[in-house]
Design an enzyme around this catalytic site. Structure first.
Site, PDB file in Angstrom:
ATOM      1  N   ALA A 147       0.844  -1.188   0.000  1.00 46.65           N
ATOM      2  CA  ALA A 147       0.000   0.000   0.000  1.00 46.65           C
ATOM      3  C   ALA A 147       0.883   1.244   0.000  1.00 46.65           C
ATOM      4  O   ALA A 147       2.081   1.181   0.268  1.00 46.65           O
ATOM      5  CB  ALA A 147      -0.903  -0.009   1.224  1.00 46.65           C
ATOM      6  N   GLY A 161      -0.267  -5.091   0.560  1.00 51.31           N
ATOM      7  CA  GLY A 161      -1.450  -4.990  -0.286  1.00 51.31           C
ATOM      8  C   GLY A 161      -1.254  -5.655  -1.632  1.00 51.31           C
ATOM      9  O   GLY A 161      -2.208  -6.153  -2.236  1.00 51.31           O
ATOM     10  N   GLU A 193       3.582  -6.077   6.884  1.00 50.64           N
ATOM     11  CA  GLU A 193       2.974  -4.969   7.627  1.00 50.64           C
ATOM     12  C   GLU A 193       3.426  -4.909   9.081  1.00 50.64           C
ATOM     13  O   GLU A 193       3.468  -3.831   9.685  1.00 50.64           O
ATOM     14  CB  GLU A 193       1.447  -5.079   7.579  1.00 50.64           C
ATOM     15  CG  GLU A 193       0.820  -4.796   6.219  1.00 50.64           C
ATOM     16  CD  GLU A 193       0.635  -6.035   5.367  1.00 50.64           C
ATOM     17  OE1 GLU A 193      -0.159  -5.989   4.417  1.00 50.64           O
ATOM     18  OE2 GLU A 193       1.305  -7.063   5.650  1.00 50.64           O
TER      19      GLU A 193
END
Length: 269
Positions: free
Chosen positions: A77, A120, A143
């Site tokens: 992301a 993502g 993440e």
């Protein structure tokens, strides 16, 4: 140029986030943010969902091919877009609602994955139906290294794909899987030499596009339901879809062609 060496031919302007083209009955989408390794921001995801929905309703398109670049499918992301946002801001904009639109696409989605597929990017890859990965692919959910966790389905889809033990390892440690590890674990469908990362995926998409379009869509639906239903429910759902296909012209054509020892010509009806 031979089919084995075909590379993407983006025809859109270089500043567009998604490059779009068609190849016969294949609708092609290419993520185009090379300066940030194809990082996924809300604007890009909205455009991606919108174009996928357009392909999904276009009777001339039977299969969707989604590609990144040789260096990166999508490296995660857009962290800069999220770093300073509050809990309320993240909740209010509900950025993952767009991802739900992609999950509802009925036509098969083939992913051409090369390089980084992280965060993502890994979650988007797992929303595709068949993943052709280059042997240089690096796949993971890092993440945890940013003080957060997957939020677009990573903890759920990864666990269903590769099992609890390996999913815990990948998500809690933040480590990446090689293409071979991902193939062995059942996370990707095929691994090809990196020079063929796109051409192999395109060839596969073209092969699928020759099949009966409605059968492709219902077969995809049945496989996806296997993740959500218990065995007896899944079998009943499969059976209903199987019977439904006997109302199509393509079923009659396919079986007659088999009996007549000729190649079937499917029309999507």
């Amino acid at each position: 140029m031979s089919p084995a060496t075909v590379e993407p031919k983006p025809s859109a302007k270089g500043d567009e986030l998604i490059l779009t083209e068609t190849d016969g009955n294949v609708g092609i989408l290419r993520i185009n943010r090379p300066k940030v390794l194809n990082a996924l921001n809300p604007e890009l995801m909205t455009m991606l969902a919108t174009q996928m929905e357009a392909f999904d309703t276009d009777p001339k398109i039977h299969v969707i091919l989604l590609a990144g670049s040789e260096r990166a499918w999508a490296a995660g992301a857009d962290i800069g877009d999220m770093a300073e946002r509050s809990t309320f801001e993240m909740y209010q904009r509900d950025q993952f609602a767009t991802w739900d639109r992609i999950a509802r696409i009925k036509k098969p989605i083939v992913a051409a994955v090369s390089g980084y597929a992280l965060g993502g990017g890994c979650e988007l890859m797992m929303m595709c139906d068949i993943v052709v990965a280059a042997d240089n692919a690096q796949i993971g959910q890092p993440e945890i290294n940013l003080g957060v966790m997957p939020g677009a389905g990573g903890t759920q889809r990864l666990t269903r794909a590769i099992g609890k033990a390996l999913a815990m390892d990948v998500i809690l440690s933040g480590r990446t899987l090689s293409a071979k590890e991902a193939l062995d674990a059942g996370l990707v469908s095929r691994v090809v030499p990196k020079e063929h990362w796109y051409s192999a995926a395109l060839k596969l998409a073209q092969e699928l596009a020759k099949k009966a379009p409605l059968a492709l869509q219902l077969a995809k639906e049945a496989v996806l339901k296997a993740h959500e239903l218990n065995l007896s429910q899944g079998i009943l759902h499969e059976r209903k879809l199987f019977y439904m296909l006997f109302a199509t012209e393509d079923q009659k054509e396919g079986m007659r062609a088999f009996a007549e020892k000729r190649k079937a010509v499917f029309k999507g009806r």
